[in-house]
Design a protein around this motif. Sequence first.
Motif, PDB file in Angstrom:
ATOM      1  N   SER A 235       0.823  -1.208   0.000  1.00 41.72           N
ATOM      2  CA  SER A 235       0.000   0.000   0.000  1.00 41.72           C
ATOM      3  C   SER A 235       0.858   1.260   0.000  1.00 41.72           C
ATOM      4  O   SER A 235       2.049   1.239   0.299  1.00 41.72           O
ATOM      5  N   ASP A 236       0.210   2.372  -0.306  1.00 44.44           N
ATOM      6  CA  ASP A 236       0.906   3.659  -0.319  1.00 44.44           C
ATOM      7  C   ASP A 236       1.334   4.103   1.076  1.00 44.44           C
ATOM      8  O   ASP A 236       2.151   5.017   1.215  1.00 44.44           O
ATOM      9  N   ARG A 237       0.795   3.476   2.106  1.00 42.69           N
ATOM     10  CA  ARG A 237       1.170   3.852   3.468  1.00 42.69           C
ATOM     11  C   ARG A 237       2.606   3.457   3.807  1.00 42.69           C
ATOM     12  O   ARG A 237       3.155   3.901   4.806  1.00 42.69           O
ATOM     13  N   SER A 238       3.197   2.598   3.002  1.00 45.55           N
ATOM     14  CA  SER A 238       4.610   2.232   3.214  1.00 45.55           C
ATOM     15  C   SER A 238       5.466   2.814   2.098  1.00 45.55           C
ATOM     16  O   SER A 238       6.464   2.225   1.685  1.00 45.55           O
ATOM     17  N   GLY A 239       5.081   3.994   1.633  1.00 46.13           N
ATOM     18  CA  GLY A 239       5.666   4.572   0.439  1.00 46.13           C
ATOM     19  C   GLY A 239       7.155   4.866   0.477  1.00 46.13           C
ATOM     20  O   GLY A 239       7.771   5.030  -0.583  1.00 46.13           O
ATOM     21  N   PHE A 240       7.775   4.953   1.653  1.00 42.43           N
ATOM     22  CA  PHE A 240       9.210   5.247   1.740  1.00 42.43           C
ATOM     23  C   PHE A 240      10.002   4.010   2.141  1.00 42.43           C
ATOM     24  O   PHE A 240      11.159   4.096   2.520  1.00 42.43           O
ATOM     25  N   ILE A 241       9.380   2.853   2.030  1.00 41.98           N
ATOM     26  CA  ILE A 241      10.042   1.607   2.432  1.00 41.98           C
ATOM     27  C   ILE A 241      10.335   0.769   1.207  1.00 41.98           C
ATOM     28  O   ILE A 241       9.434   0.360   0.471  1.00 41.98           O
ATOM     29  N   THR A 242      11.606   0.512   0.965  1.00 41.02           N
ATOM     30  CA  THR A 242      12.013  -0.369  -0.120  1.00 41.02           C
ATOM     31  C   THR A 242      13.366  -0.988   0.198  1.00 41.02           C
ATOM     32  O   THR A 242      14.170  -0.417   0.946  1.00 41.02           O
ATOM     33  N   GLY A 243      13.584  -2.183  -0.325  1.00 41.24           N
ATOM     34  CA  GLY A 243      14.860  -2.872  -0.140  1.00 41.24           C
ATOM     35  C   GLY A 243      15.078  -3.403   1.256  1.00 41.24           C
ATOM     36  O   GLY A 243      16.217  -3.664   1.656  1.00 41.24           O
TER      37      GLY A 243
END
Length: 255
Positions: A235-243
């Motif tokens: 979801s967009d609520r975890s928009g700054f989470i990657t890798g």
Amino acid sequence: MTRLLEGKSALVTGAGSGIGRATAIAMAREGARVTVADLAGPGAGDTVAAIRAAGGEAQAVVADVTRPHQVAAMVDAAVAAYGRLDCAHNNAGVAAGTLGAGGQRVGDIDQEVWDRMIAVNLTGVWLCMKHELAAMERTGGGAIVNTASIAGLVGLPGTHAYVAAKHGVVGLTKAAAIDHAEAGIRVNAICPGYIETPMIGDSMARRGERILARAAMRRLGQPEEIAEAVVWLCSDRSGFITGTTVTADGGYMAS
């Protein structure tokens, strides 16, 4: 309140049972149109039936994640049905116990078992991402969650190729996140602990008491608990989470 995945097109592999089924159902509940993929057609059909009974939208696709043409067709089917692909959960996997090799030491396993475990649990994830990433890039981005495991973070006894493959999934997730961030695609991994599915039957039979004794919560997880984390990561609520990896293990890794 707007649902977390309202209007999105989602794909879940290994969705005929266990964590995959729970994730597909949770995604549909949150507004996604879901392509339910599994090697077992009846299981995929049952998941679709559950989604539709609850008022959701879904289609079933039979696919072997180790077969490139079937993976390509699976992703194409998602795009053809729903116009795009916004999120994917690469969850299909096989455990050592399923192949009759649970509890064996690394030096004792047959190459046939090794090859099958790596093909499904690691190469299958890469094949799925290869086609999912291309589809997402064509429409401006998306989110992918790969099922790794606590076996991708530490060594566990008698799980040999599974440990190797899941460590590979964690590394592959990080590499994909870096490579495709500019395309607006986030890639993360979920690392479940021991979850109450048929897949852990062998491990629980061999050392269930020790497993539960180590987990701070002293219980097995439920597929639905992993599904909730996957939905949030898509979801967009975890928009700054990657890798990154999200560990959901009832405190197993904390001890």
